[in-house]
Scaffold this active site. Structure first.
Site, PDB file in Angstrom:
ATOM      1  N   ARG A 113     -25.504  41.555 -56.447  1.00  0.00           N
ATOM      2  CA  ARG A 113     -26.814  41.175 -57.007  1.00  0.00           C
ATOM      3  C   ARG A 113     -27.700  40.556 -55.931  1.00  0.00           C
ATOM      4  NH1 ARG A 113     -26.373  35.379 -59.952  1.00  0.00           N
ATOM      5  NH2 ARG A 113     -24.383  34.722 -59.102  1.00  0.00           N
ATOM      6  N   SER A 130     -30.895  34.790 -61.925  1.00  0.00           N
ATOM      7  CA  SER A 130     -29.523  35.303 -61.861  1.00  0.00           C
ATOM      8  C   SER A 130     -29.452  36.750 -61.385  1.00  0.00           C
ATOM      9  CB  SER A 130     -28.873  35.224 -63.247  1.00  0.00           C
ATOM     10  OG  SER A 130     -28.843  33.887 -63.696  1.00  0.00           O
ATOM     11  N   GLU A 167     -35.070  42.472 -74.751  1.00  0.00           N
ATOM     12  CA  GLU A 167     -34.670  43.592 -73.896  1.00  0.00           C
ATOM     13  C   GLU A 167     -35.169  44.938 -74.389  1.00  0.00           C
ATOM     14  OE1 GLU A 167     -32.660  41.265 -75.145  1.00  0.00           O
ATOM     15  OE2 GLU A 167     -32.175  40.074 -73.373  1.00  0.00           O
ATOM     16  N   PHE A 191     -26.645  43.102 -71.893  1.00  0.00           N
ATOM     17  CA  PHE A 191     -27.933  43.168 -72.606  1.00  0.00           C
ATOM     18  C   PHE A 191     -28.726  44.425 -72.236  1.00  0.00           C
ATOM     19  CE2 PHE A 191     -27.219  38.503 -71.763  1.00  0.00           C
ATOM     20  CZ  PHE A 191     -26.577  38.274 -72.956  1.00  0.00           C
ATOM     21  N   HIS A 221     -24.136  41.255 -63.401  1.00  0.00           N
ATOM     22  CA  HIS A 221     -23.121  40.600 -64.220  1.00  0.00           C
ATOM     23  C   HIS A 221     -22.330  41.593 -65.071  1.00  0.00           C
ATOM     24  CE1 HIS A 221     -25.744  37.408 -62.888  1.00  0.00           C
ATOM     25  NE2 HIS A 221     -24.867  36.497 -63.274  1.00  0.00           N
ATOM     26  N   ASP A 251     -18.477  32.470 -68.980  1.00  0.00           N
ATOM     27  CA  ASP A 251     -19.297  32.764 -70.165  1.00  0.00           C
ATOM     28  C   ASP A 251     -18.502  33.500 -71.250  1.00  0.00           C
ATOM     29  OD1 ASP A 251     -21.554  31.494 -69.375  1.00  0.00           O
ATOM     30  OD2 ASP A 251     -22.659  33.281 -68.765  1.00  0.00           O
ATOM     31  N   ARG A 305     -21.581  39.744 -60.418  1.00  0.00           N
ATOM     32  CA  ARG A 305     -22.052  38.374 -60.262  1.00  0.00           C
ATOM     33  C   ARG A 305     -21.571  37.758 -58.942  1.00  0.00           C
ATOM     34  NH1 ARG A 305     -19.355  33.189 -63.158  1.00  0.00           N
ATOM     35  NH2 ARG A 305     -20.655  31.610 -62.150  1.00  0.00           N
TER      36      ARG A 305
END
Lengths: 310, 274
Positions: free
Chosen positions: A5, A32, A53, A78, A104, A112, A162
């Site tokens: 990322r 993020s 989204e 998402f 992620h 998470d 991530r």
């Protein structure tokens, strides 16, 4: 070691300076997903769409319809999950020039937990016609991939991670959509891998060498369209395939290879991945071990599959 | 202006005839919602929008999104009348190999910019177009036609929020409020009223009109263009199946086409003798 990322954020900001048609959308996760780097440099061409989204995907399709090259980012769960039908109808069906770069992905989201760990995104994106699906192995490949998808006309899904991952490719590595890369040559079996599992396969191949097993590592950066030529070659030349991915074994890289080889060249095969279950909270390195997504599992599976070869 | 309105009304009558004939031929498609939306589509294509049928991809064109994609016949007959493609193509609606798909498909039909049909997605695309055009400093406007039942989709309100947030005053949504959806009255299936209050609450300019009064449609489109700083929603009260009493205000005519017995009467209602 760099997170894919982070490489994305860097590459996108760089491309933004070269092509003013590039616009970026995010759904409240720009810190993020690293689209924030682009946002800081080109605030006019960055659209924060809030936590919405479905609308973000449709907006990107509209931007593409007036000639923009939209990159949209959020977490994989998402982007692919919440936005699936919008991606299908508004992006893939019209072949809109929209780049979905999801970060992620997989279980390394970590603490998470299962709600945020996407282990199905590659499968559901791969099922959509017109869609290209890319999962880079490291930072260098990510940079090359982002550059390649910006130049490619049509919908693309890129899945990033991530955490920092080991480097597989040298600086300046050129990414070609649809082309696999033989990272390690070998003759007894082939690890066909994607994402962070490619680095694990390289480690596994080195260790197996000491016990006299010659393992090829074929990295598949583009899961769709699959590099059938290199996959077939691997099957014919090594006679045993172990796929590995930080994703469900249903419908991802393992699924794609199994579907293809099942028809083209039935071969001894083992899929390493998440076995039809959800993720769970934990540290990402603990989770990789927990789900068997590491070099140790690959070594075991390699020994096993080679022993089955007569 | 009076003459212009009369011209548009005559145009709309002819487009209604084309819708009925097209749907009678295809024996598949959405009659009621095409007839309720056609006056607005007609005003857009023959009065308000800048576009060039000879050059569908003309850079200077305004954009149109039929978010209620099932009213595709209304769009198709209008595009044919404009000259985007031959009127004979209409007789191939929904047939295998035809560019006139059941719902609008930008890949095949000249003049169609986006794919719609899965309800709730068009306003997001329209706003994306509006944002992109503004970014380029262009004056072009974007028009989206939505159904009232369609407003039940949550994505519409995500898009409404975003369009107001980004002050997309080059965007105009026309809501074809015919009050009916597949399962019956919108108010009974899932009440969406007050539509204009909802859009206002989201930061939009809202105008309520009679969606079959050409003078009101034209005036509202002008007001929308003049309104700066926020997108405009034209909430148009319409009659599903408008123009043919056999189909008017009948939820059952949502996805039903005129049959052989109904055709002569439908055409007679529309003042068509052929």
């Amino acid at each position: 070691m760099i997170a894919t990322r982070d490489a994305y954020g860097e590459a996108l900001a760089e491309l933004g300076g070269e092509n003013d048609k590039i616009v970026v959308l995010d759904a409240d996760l720009s810190g993020s997903t690293k689209t924030g780097v682009f946002a800081k440099k080109f605030p006019n061409r960055f659209f924060n769409m809030g936590i919405a989204e479905a609308n973000m995907v449709g907006t990107a399709a509209g931007l593409a319809a007036v000639g923009k090259v939209p990159f949209l980012s959020t977490f994989a769960i998402f982007a692919a999950g919440r936005g699936w039908e919008q991606i299908r109808q508004s992006v893939a069906y019209p072949k809109a020039n929209v780049k979905i770069v999801a970060t992620h992905g997989g279980v390394t989201v970590g603490e998470d937990g299962g709600s945020h760990q996407s282990v199905e995104d590659v499968a559901i994106m791969r099922a959509i016609p017109n869609m290209t699906v890319i999962v880079p192995a490291d930072g260098e490949e990510t940079k090359g991939a982002i550059r390649a998808v910006a130049a490619y006309k049509g919908p693309v899904y890129v899945r990033l991670g991530r955490n920092k991952v080991p480097s597989v490719f040298p600086a300046g590595h050129k990414f070609e959509i649809g082309k696999g890369v033989v990272v390690v040559p070998g003759t007894d079996l082939t690890f066909i891998t994607t994402g962070l599992m490619t680095a694990a396969a390289v480690t596994a191949a080195e260790k197996l060498k000491a016990e006299g097993i010659s393992a090829r590592v074929l990295h598949i950066g583009t899961i769709k369209p699959l590099d059938k030529e290199l996959v077939l070659q691997a099957a014919q030349e090594t006679g045993a395939i172990v796929t590995a991915e930080e994703h469900s074994v249903v419908g991802g890289l393992g699924g794609a290879v199994a579907e293809y080889l099942g028809e083209a060249c039935p071969t001894l095969m083992k899929r390493v991945g998440v076995y039809d279950r959800f993720g769970t909270s934990g540290k990402s390195d603990e989770l990789l071990k927990y789900f068997g997504l590491n070099a140790e599992t690959l070594i075991e599976e390699a020994r096993e599959i080679v022993s089955r070869k007569k | 202006m009076k003459e212009k309105i009369a011209d548009l009304e005559e145009k709309a009558r002819r487009l209604r005839v084309a819708i009925v004939k097209t749907l009678h031929k295809s024996q598949s498609g959405h009659t009621g919602g095409s007839l309720s939306a056609i006056d607005m589509v007609c005003a857009l294509y023959f009065h308000k929008m800048r576009h060039n049928p000879a050059e569908p991809a003309w850079d200077g064109r305004d954009r149109f999104v039929l978010s209620k994609g099932h009213a595709a016949p209304a769009l198709y007959v209008t595009l044919a009348e404009c000259g985007y493609f031959p009127a004979e193509d209409l007789m191939m609606l929904r047939r295998l190999g035809s560019h006139l798909q059941g719902h609008p498909d930008s890949k095949g039909t000249p003049g169609v910019d986006v794919c719609t049909g899965s309800l709730g997605q068009g306003l997001s695309m329209a706003n994306g177009m509006a944002l992109g055009l503004k970014l380029d400093g262009k004056e072009n406007r974007v028009y989206a036609v939505l159904g009232d039942g369609e407003l039940q989709e949550g994505q519409i309100w995500e898009a409404a929020m975003a369009a107001a947030h980004y002050k997309s005053d080059n965007l105009c949504a026309l809501i074809d409020s015919n009050g009916l959806q597949i399962d019956g009255d919108v108010s009974k299936v899932m009440n969406v009223s007050s539509i204009s209050d909802k859009f206002k609450a989201f930061g939009w300019n809202a105008i309520e009109i009679d969606g079959h009064d050409m003078g009101q449609i034209v005036a509202a489109l002008d007001q929308a263009e003049a309104h700066k700083g926020a997108p405009t929603a034209i909430v148009a009260k319409t009659v599903k199946g408008k123009g043919v009493h056999l189909f008017e205000n009948k939820a059952s005519y949502h996805g039903v086409t005129p049959n052989d017995e109904e055709l002569p009467e439908a055409l007679r209602c529309l003042g068509c003798c052929d």
